[in-house]
Design a protein around this motif. Structure first.
Motif, PDB file in Angstrom:
ATOM      1  N   SER A  39       1.120  -0.899  -0.153  1.00  0.00           N
ATOM      2  CA  SER A  39       0.183  -0.481   0.178  1.00  0.00           C
ATOM      3  C   SER A  39       0.656   0.988   0.043  1.00  0.00           C
ATOM      4  O   SER A  39       2.042   1.334   0.676  1.00  0.00           O
ATOM      5  CB  SER A  39      -1.043  -0.385   1.476  1.00  0.00           C
ATOM      6  OG  SER A  39      -0.268   0.052   2.386  1.00  0.00           O
ATOM      7  N   ILE A  40       0.332   2.682  -0.293  1.00  0.00           N
ATOM      8  CA  ILE A  40       0.719   3.878  -0.531  1.00  0.00           C
ATOM      9  C   ILE A  40      -0.179   4.915   0.396  1.00  0.00           C
ATOM     10  O   ILE A  40      -1.109   4.081  -0.915  1.00  0.00           O
ATOM     11  CB  ILE A  40       1.786   4.398  -1.557  1.00  0.00           C
ATOM     12  CG1 ILE A  40       2.463   2.529  -2.366  1.00  0.00           C
ATOM     13  CG2 ILE A  40       1.454   4.965  -2.125  1.00  0.00           C
ATOM     14  CD1 ILE A  40       3.225   3.059  -3.698  1.00  0.00           C
ATOM     15  N   THR A  41       0.281   4.907   0.582  1.00  0.00           N
ATOM     16  CA  THR A  41      -0.755   6.275   1.357  1.00  0.00           C
ATOM     17  C   THR A  41      -0.085   7.503   1.705  1.00  0.00           C
ATOM     18  O   THR A  41       0.717   7.927   2.562  1.00  0.00           O
ATOM     19  CB  THR A  41      -1.523   5.838   2.820  1.00  0.00           C
ATOM     20  OG1 THR A  41      -2.020   4.338   2.885  1.00  0.00           O
ATOM     21  CG2 THR A  41      -2.346   6.581   3.734  1.00  0.00           C
ATOM     22  N   TYR A  42      -1.245   8.410   0.982  1.00  0.00           N
ATOM     23  CA  TYR A  42      -0.990  10.159   1.597  1.00  0.00           C
ATOM     24  C   TYR A  42      -2.551  10.638   2.009  1.00  0.00           C
ATOM     25  O   TYR A  42      -2.996  10.506   1.868  1.00  0.00           O
ATOM     26  CB  TYR A  42      -0.977  10.491  -0.399  1.00  0.00           C
ATOM     27  CG  TYR A  42       0.026  10.563  -1.294  1.00  0.00           C
ATOM     28  CD1 TYR A  42       0.993  10.868  -2.067  1.00  0.00           C
ATOM     29  CD2 TYR A  42      -0.605   8.753  -1.926  1.00  0.00           C
ATOM     30  CE1 TYR A  42       2.102  10.389  -2.600  1.00  0.00           C
ATOM     31  CE2 TYR A  42       0.659   8.635  -3.003  1.00  0.00           C
ATOM     32  CZ  TYR A  42       1.367   9.033  -3.466  1.00  0.00           C
ATOM     33  OH  TYR A  42       3.083   8.302  -3.919  1.00  0.00           O
ATOM     34  N   SER A  43      -1.691  11.256   3.068  1.00  0.00           N
ATOM     35  CA  SER A  43      -2.498  12.072   3.867  1.00  0.00           C
ATOM     36  C   SER A  43      -2.122  13.417   4.144  1.00  0.00           C
ATOM     37  O   SER A  43      -0.717  13.834   3.933  1.00  0.00           O
ATOM     38  CB  SER A  43      -2.579  11.432   5.231  1.00  0.00           C
ATOM     39  OG  SER A  43      -2.037   9.836   5.845  1.00  0.00           O
ATOM     40  N   GLY A  44      -3.312  14.263   4.061  1.00  0.00           N
ATOM     41  CA  GLY A  44      -3.886  15.981   4.401  1.00  0.00           C
ATOM     42  C   GLY A  44      -2.293  16.630   3.559  1.00  0.00           C
ATOM     43  O   GLY A  44      -1.544  16.803   3.308  1.00  0.00           O
ATOM     44  N   ALA A  45      -3.027  16.502   1.900  1.00  0.00           N
ATOM     45  CA  ALA A  45      -2.699  17.022   1.041  1.00  0.00           C
ATOM     46  C   ALA A  45      -3.206  18.796   0.935  1.00  0.00           C
ATOM     47  O   ALA A  45      -3.904  18.556   0.716  1.00  0.00           O
ATOM     48  CB  ALA A  45      -2.586  16.440  -0.173  1.00  0.00           C
ATOM     49  N   LYS A  46      -2.288  19.456   0.955  1.00  0.00           N
ATOM     50  CA  LYS A  46      -2.779  20.756   0.559  1.00  0.00           C
ATOM     51  C   LYS A  46      -2.196  21.651  -1.360  1.00  0.00           C
ATOM     52  O   LYS A  46      -1.104  20.958  -1.132  1.00  0.00           O
ATOM     53  CB  LYS A  46      -2.111  21.771   1.471  1.00  0.00           C
ATOM     54  CG  LYS A  46      -2.923  20.925   2.782  1.00  0.00           C
ATOM     55  CD  LYS A  46      -2.664  22.161   3.996  1.00  0.00           C
ATOM     56  CE  LYS A  46      -2.817  21.348   5.136  1.00  0.00           C
ATOM     57  NZ  LYS A  46      -2.257  19.852   5.793  1.00  0.00           N
ATOM     58  N   ILE A  47      -2.711  22.516  -1.907  1.00  0.00           N
ATOM     59  CA  ILE A  47      -3.134  22.700  -3.049  1.00  0.00           C
ATOM     60  C   ILE A  47      -2.695  23.949  -2.811  1.00  0.00           C
ATOM     61  O   ILE A  47      -3.414  24.982  -2.005  1.00  0.00           O
ATOM     62  CB  ILE A  47      -3.322  22.334  -3.846  1.00  0.00           C
ATOM     63  CG1 ILE A  47      -3.528  20.816  -3.983  1.00  0.00           C
ATOM     64  CG2 ILE A  47      -3.164  23.045  -5.264  1.00  0.00           C
ATOM     65  CD1 ILE A  47      -4.647  20.893  -5.104  1.00  0.00           C
ATOM     66  N   PHE A  48      -1.625  24.216  -3.085  1.00  0.00           N
ATOM     67  CA  PHE A  48      -1.621  26.480  -3.287  1.00  0.00           C
ATOM     68  C   PHE A  48      -0.951  27.195  -4.607  1.00  0.00           C
ATOM     69  O   PHE A  48      -0.692  26.343  -5.153  1.00  0.00           O
ATOM     70  CB  PHE A  48       0.256  26.493  -2.676  1.00  0.00           C
ATOM     71  CG  PHE A  48      -0.602  26.262  -0.857  1.00  0.00           C
ATOM     72  CD1 PHE A  48      -0.302  26.513   0.237  1.00  0.00           C
ATOM     73  CD2 PHE A  48      -0.257  25.159  -0.529  1.00  0.00           C
ATOM     74  CE1 PHE A  48      -0.318  26.924   1.822  1.00  0.00           C
ATOM     75  CE2 PHE A  48      -0.234  23.940   1.055  1.00  0.00           C
ATOM     76  CZ  PHE A  48      -0.071  25.299   2.218  1.00  0.00           C
TER      77      PHE A  48
END
Length: 519
Positions: free
Chosen positions: A111-120
């Motif tokens: 598994s690959i988990t990305y948490s809390g991504a934000k775009i600016f």
């Protein structure tokens, strides 16, 4: 246009990042956690031609063969002011070959988990993605890293092309994303959840997007409860192009001609299986809603099969009133329109001809509806373009194109509980006819009376009389044509007049339970 191309390249770069954000801990179990972290930082540096990626902290847990990135920051070379920050990326259950492994080896990741991504944008947060999870990923990790090392000096666009072939070995059992939001200038958008299964370059399995909402200036302009499909299959040429984007067209010089001259064969196979959407809302000055739409599109070996259906498309009187030409219709109908219908089509190639069968129907609960079941044999230039000319082989002479359009069978029904009123109102509106609805009916009946007086056969008089009953009282009128052999569409009208029985001609009228007695 430049920004659009940059965004596409940026999207590709992020996919490369998703494939690469794992450390080369290798099959050597004696490797230290420090070496894993060192390799991870080196690999992030390989992305420099496209983007700059940094991480405040990278940890390795060899017991679970896991690598953890904390506070990732991503900026794009060709999108100044654009940035992504991710709180945490966790790779778990990796089986990664060493750099000295066999070319073509695939890497498995649980598994690959990305948490809390934000775009600016320009330092202002405009979007967020709470989580993104890939399960049971398989990719050509070793070859990808070696290729990136070899091509690190390339500029961004060339670098991206060099990396594209490695997506041909990328698969995942499932991908799930949740909590996407976007807020930039006067537009706000949100998606609750996105799911996909059996992901490959040339296909993917059941997929869906849930709870889409878009607002502008604080007012909802679009929403959709759910859309998805049971899977998609992409054309083989797309897969081949991705495997060798730099040389594909040079090695396949006939592909452009195939796409232009025989697109159905060139684009086979292409499938969208059991597509659906639920509860669509669009604000177009007034609400437009659709309860459900289903569809299925299959293009295999040049044959096309299409199935579609819609349930309860609501067109309000207020929406019609927004259009100047339809304003009369909005004033004449007594309630909002509620349309349901379906359309099925099968198109099978046979040399230069296509065997086509189509069934379609549309019904408005209060007004009635129509249906059409039709089969034709037609040439490509009838089905796909309106060009009356074509080039001969020597490309110097230009002459009339040979067109073929043969009728196999047809059954058409009109069920009138007011739909003819609606059609005439629309005609009156767009033609700026001053007669109004009553005047149009008077013109129609006068024309029918004249035609009846001039009719030469009993069949003609019967057809005119039944049409008059439909216009006057409502009810249902059905026309059937079932010739023993396909006949030229251009000759159908003359044959009906001269010898209707040879076409299997039949016209049936069913009166309504309560006649309208319009005239």
């Amino acid at each position: 246009m430049r920004n659009r191309k940059s965004i596409l390249k940026g999207g590709l770069a992020l996919l490369v990042l998703f494939m690469l954000t794992l450390a080369g801990c290798g099959s050597d179990l004696n490797i230290s956690e420090e070496e894993v972290v060192k390799r991870a930082r080196e690999e992030l540096a390989l992305l420099q031609p496209l983007m700059t990626v940094t991480a405040d902290n990278i940890k390795a847990e060899l017991g679970d063969t896991a690598v953890i990135y904390e506070n990732l920051s991503i900026t794009m070379r060709e999108l100044p002011g654009f940035a992504i920050k991710v709180d945490k990326v966790v790779m778990s259950g990796m089986d990664i070959p060493s750099y000295e492994g066999t070319p073509g080896d695939l890497t498995d990741i649980r598994s690959i988990t990305y948490s809390g991504a934000k775009i600016f944008m320009e330092g202002q947060q405009v979007g967020a993605l709470d989580s993104y999870v890939l399960e049971k990923v398989r990719l050509p990790y070793r070859d990808l890293v070696q290729a990136m090392k070899a091509n690190q000096g390339l500029p961004g666009e060339d670098f991206a092309l060099k990396m594209m072939p490695y997506f041909t070995g990328y698969t995942a059992e499932a991908a799930t994303a949740g909590g996407f939001t976007f807020n930039y200038m006067f537009v706000q958008a949100g998606i609750e959840k996105m799911e996909a299964r059996d992901i490959k370059l040339g296909s993917y399995g059941p997929s869906s997007i849930s709870k889409i909402q878009v607002s502008a200036m604080g007012s909802k302009v679009f929403s959709l409860d759910k859309l998805g499909c049971e899977g998609m299959t992409f054309p083989q040429f797309f897969i081949d192009f991705m495997a060798d984007p730099e040389n594909y067209l040079d090695n396949n010089p006939d592909m452009e001609d195939r796409l232009e001259n025989d697109p159905l064969a060139a684009l086979s196979p292409f499938e969208i299986k059991d597509f659906y959407l639920d509860n669509l809302y669009i604000d177009a000055g007034a609400p437009l809603t659709l309860k459900k739409y289903t569809g299925d599109f299959r293009l295999v070996d040049g044959a096309v099969t299409i199935k579609s259906g819609m349930q309860d498309l609501s067109i309000t009187r207020a929406l019609l009133a927004q259009n100047y030409e339809l304003r009369q219709l909005s004033q004449a109908i007594k309630q909002d329109l509620l349309l349901s219908g379906d359309c099925n089509m099968r198109m099978i190639p046979n040399g230069e001809l296509f065997d086509v069968d189509m069934q379609t129907g549309l019904k408005e609960n209060a007004l009635g509806g129509f249906s059409l079941d039709m089969g034709v044999i037609a040439s490509k230039n009838v089905l796909f373009d309106d060009d009356d000319y074509y080039y001969y082989d020597n490309e110097e002479e230009r002459g009339p194109a040979k067109k073929t359009e043969l009728l196999k069978h047809m059954e058409m029904s009109v069920e009138d509980n007011g739909i003819i009123d609606m059609i005439l109102i629309c005609y009156n509106a767009v033609s700026y006819n001053p007669a109004g609805l009553d005047g149009l009916y008077r013109q129609l009946f006068a024309s029918l009376d004249e035609s009846y007086a001039q009719a030469e056969t009993e069949k003609e008089r019967e057809a005119i009389a039944q049409t008059r009953k439909l216009l006057r009282d409502g009810g249902k009128l059905t026309l059937s044509l079932k010739p023993a052999q396909p006949v030229d569409m251009n000759q159908v009208k003359d044959i009906i007049t001269a010898s209707p029985d040879s076409l299997g001609y039949k016209l049936d009228y069913t009166p309504p339970a309560v006649p309208k007695a319009r005239r």
